[in-house]
Design a protein around this motif. Structure first.
Motif, PDB file in Angstrom:
ATOM      1  N   TYR A   1       4.669  13.455   6.018  1.00 54.03           N
ATOM      2  CA  TYR A   1       3.727  14.336   5.314  1.00 54.03           C
ATOM      3  C   TYR A   1       4.271  14.818   3.972  1.00 54.03           C
ATOM      4  O   TYR A   1       3.508  15.167   3.068  1.00 54.03           O
ATOM      5  N   ILE A   2       5.618  14.844   3.826  1.00 55.40           N
ATOM      6  CA  ILE A   2       6.228  15.373   2.599  1.00 55.40           C
ATOM      7  C   ILE A   2       5.773  14.586   1.376  1.00 55.40           C
ATOM      8  O   ILE A   2       5.622  15.131   0.282  1.00 55.40           O
ATOM      9  N   THR A   3       5.533  13.284   1.565  1.00 59.50           N
ATOM     10  CA  THR A   3       5.093  12.416   0.468  1.00 59.50           C
ATOM     11  C   THR A   3       3.891  12.997  -0.270  1.00 59.50           C
ATOM     12  O   THR A   3       3.783  12.887  -1.490  1.00 59.50           O
ATOM     13  N   PHE A   4       2.991  13.631   0.476  1.00 61.43           N
ATOM     14  CA  PHE A   4       1.723  14.075  -0.091  1.00 61.43           C
ATOM     15  C   PHE A   4       1.617  15.586  -0.303  1.00 61.43           C
ATOM     16  O   PHE A   4       0.624  16.051  -0.860  1.00 61.43           O
ATOM     17  N   ALA A   5       2.617  16.345   0.163  1.00 57.64           N
ATOM     18  CA  ALA A   5       2.507  17.806   0.159  1.00 57.64           C
ATOM     19  C   ALA A   5       2.119  18.364  -1.211  1.00 57.64           C
ATOM     20  O   ALA A   5       1.108  19.061  -1.361  1.00 57.64           O
ATOM     21  N   GLY A   6       2.927  18.079  -2.221  1.00 58.84           N
ATOM     22  CA  GLY A   6       2.659  18.631  -3.543  1.00 58.84           C
ATOM     23  C   GLY A   6       1.466  17.998  -4.230  1.00 58.84           C
ATOM     24  O   GLY A   6       0.684  18.674  -4.912  1.00 58.84           O
TER      25      GLY A   6
ATOM     26  N   VAL B   1       1.549  16.754 -13.806  1.00 59.49           N
ATOM     27  CA  VAL B   1       1.677  16.232 -12.441  1.00 59.49           C
ATOM     28  C   VAL B   1       2.998  15.505 -12.268  1.00 59.49           C
ATOM     29  O   VAL B   1       3.721  15.704 -11.281  1.00 59.49           O
ATOM     30  N   THR B   2       3.342  14.655 -13.242  1.00 58.96           N
ATOM     31  CA  THR B   2       4.610  13.912 -13.179  1.00 58.96           C
ATOM     32  C   THR B   2       5.792  14.866 -13.213  1.00 58.96           C
ATOM     33  O   THR B   2       6.758  14.714 -12.442  1.00 58.96           O
TER      34      THR B   2
ATOM     35  N   ALA C   1       6.607   9.860  -8.216  1.00 60.39           N
ATOM     36  CA  ALA C   1       5.925   9.663  -9.497  1.00 60.39           C
ATOM     37  C   ALA C   1       4.723   8.731  -9.331  1.00 60.39           C
ATOM     38  O   ALA C   1       3.664   8.950  -9.926  1.00 60.39           O
ATOM     39  N   ASN C   2       4.882   7.698  -8.513  1.00 59.64           N
ATOM     40  CA  ASN C   2       3.768   6.773  -8.257  1.00 59.64           C
ATOM     41  C   ASN C   2       2.644   7.455  -7.488  1.00 59.64           C
ATOM     42  O   ASN C   2       1.487   7.457  -7.923  1.00 59.64           O
ATOM     43  N   ILE C   3       2.976   8.041  -6.344  1.00 57.64           N
ATOM     44  CA  ILE C   3       1.949   8.589  -5.456  1.00 57.64           C
ATOM     45  C   ILE C   3       1.212   9.764  -6.085  1.00 57.64           C
ATOM     46  O   ILE C   3      -0.024   9.828  -6.056  1.00 57.64           O
ATOM     47  N   TRP C   4       1.951  10.697  -6.673  1.00 54.67           N
ATOM     48  CA  TRP C   4       1.291  11.873  -7.267  1.00 54.67           C
ATOM     49  C   TRP C   4       0.393  11.493  -8.435  1.00 54.67           C
ATOM     50  O   TRP C   4      -0.701  12.039  -8.586  1.00 54.67           O
ATOM     51  N   ARG C   5       0.819  10.529  -9.263  1.00 53.25           N
ATOM     52  CA  ARG C   5       0.021  10.114 -10.420  1.00 53.25           C
ATOM     53  C   ARG C   5      -1.294   9.482  -9.967  1.00 53.25           C
ATOM     54  O   ARG C   5      -2.362   9.768 -10.522  1.00 53.25           O
TER      55      ARG C   5
END
Length: 410
Positions: free
Chosen positions: A209-214, A232-233, A71-75
């Protein structure tokens, strides 16, 4: 760091709602299915055999922590409209280059394992040499990225194979007849708490890499900005839930088998679960799940690793599809002719442990820099939540480095 390379590939803000939601769901499945690799299957089986019903508590805690990370990284990626490495370079000049190198190295190393897992899946299904199966899988994934609409093809593959893995594992869970009541009770009142298992699951689900995939997939599709934060959330949480549903079903399948006193085959724990629960058909189902887990992780690793290199090089950005294909070719060749190079895997393991705390800590700082996020106000509870996850993953990263580095000289 010029922003001319950070342009969306497939802007959809004004496109059809169906297409937009297809990408949002595809990003969730890309992240979720990237997490469900061959290692995920083995890890879940082994921990379940060790902790029995109390592993449910480990899964619950890891889900909560995973959501805090994503939730933090994608936002922050969405609201800044920048990729992770660009944000890192704006926080600490040069940090983005380190992050890109670490993600690419980890992605390459784990892709070798993912290609190998897919090859083993084809060996189970058709009896062919795993190296031939790996090569066939490599050709299929290259076909995906050669497609004119590679992003759409990637989204569909992730959704279809992700759903198939979950359904097949659910069937095996039913066949194993697990003590569901016991699992529910111990999920909230465990006999024992294994902190290492919790941290390991977090690293396996949202590490590297999974952290940033989506998040990068949504950015490339033009789904970003404050106006899209809700979607996004929702997509970030959905990605965690997809991986977690798979983990819960596999946990129940393993629990049902080991509760009878059956000992898992240490050479291939998840395969023995499927075979014991559903016989020869179950074993073939495992082949499908292993292949699907392998190929979706290959796609996710290649796409995300190259997305980190795109804004660091104009040439890579212009020819990103070719670079992604080259990434897959190299992974497949290494597995086919060399196997799993020990030194590369040790290095990747050490760097992979650093990616999550470095990325999360950096993006949390970025959330409070107007030059990056403008007038966006990051929720305080998310910052606190993210800070807590940062602390425990940073500790694990240090432990991993202490453990891995001596192996380089042994």
């Amino acid at each position: 760091m010029g922003m001319e390379n950070n342009k969306p590939i497939e802007p959809l803000e004004n496109g059809p709602t169906k297409s937009k939601w297809g990408v949002i769901l595809g990003a969730a499945f890309l992240m979720g299915s990237s997490a469900i690799g061959p290692g995920f299957l083995t890890q879940t089986a082994v921990f379940t055999e060790q902790l029995l019903a109390s592993f449910g508590f480990v899964i619950l805690m890891s889900i909560i922590l995973d959501i805090g990370v994503q939730a933090n990284i994608w936002r922050i990626i969405a609201v800044s409209k920048k990729r992770g490495q660009d944000i890192a370079n704006m926080v600490v000049p040069g940090l983005g280059y380190f992050l890109a190198f670490a993600v690419a190295l980890g992605g390459l190393a784990f892709n070798i394992g993912n290609v190998g897992g897919a090859g083993l899946g084809m060996n189970v299904l058709f009896g062919i040499d795993p190296r031939i199966g790996a090569a066939i899988t490599g050709v299929i994934t290259i076909g995906i990225f050669l497609s004119k609409e590679a992003g759409v093809a990637m989204d569909k593959i992730a959704r279809i194979l992700g759903g198939l893995m979950i359904l097949l594992t659910l069937y095996v869970a039913f066949q194993s007849n697990p003590p569901v009541g016991d699992a529910i009770v111990h999920t909230f009142a465990p006999d024992r708490i294994d902190v290492f298992a919790i941290i390991t699951l977090v690293g396996g689900t949202v590490g590297g890499y999974i952290t940033f995939a989506g998040g990068h997939r949504l950015l490339d599709a033009g789904i970003s900005g404050k106006e899209n934060l809700h979607q996004v959330t929702k997509s970030s949480v959905s990605g965690i839930l997809i991986a977690s549903i798979m983990r819960v079903f596999l946990f129940l399948a393993v629990l049902g088998v080991v509760a009878t006193g059956f000992k898992l085959d240490p050479s291939n724990p998840p395969a023995s679960v499927f075979q014991q629960a559903a016989g020869a058909i179950g074993y073939k189902m495992f082949g499908i799940v292993l292949w699907a887990a392998g190929i979706t992780s290959v796609v996710g690793a290649a796409y995300t690793s190259v997305s980190f290199l795109r804004t660091l090089s104009k040439k890579v950005d212009r020819h990103h599809s070719g670079v992604t294909i080259g990434f897959i070719v190299v992974s497949t060749i290494i597995f086919t002719f060399i196997g799993k190079p020990v030194l590369l895997l040790i290095l990747a393991g050490a760097f992979n442990g650093l990616i999550l705390p470095v990325a999360l800590g950096t993006l949390l700082i970025a959330a409070y820099k107007k030059s990056i996020v403008g007038d966006y106000k990051h929720p305080l509870w998310l910052t606190i939540f993210g800070g807590f996850v940062f602390a425990i993953t940073a500790y694990l990263a240090i432990v991993t480095l202490i453990d891995k580095v001596p192996q380089l000289f042994s």
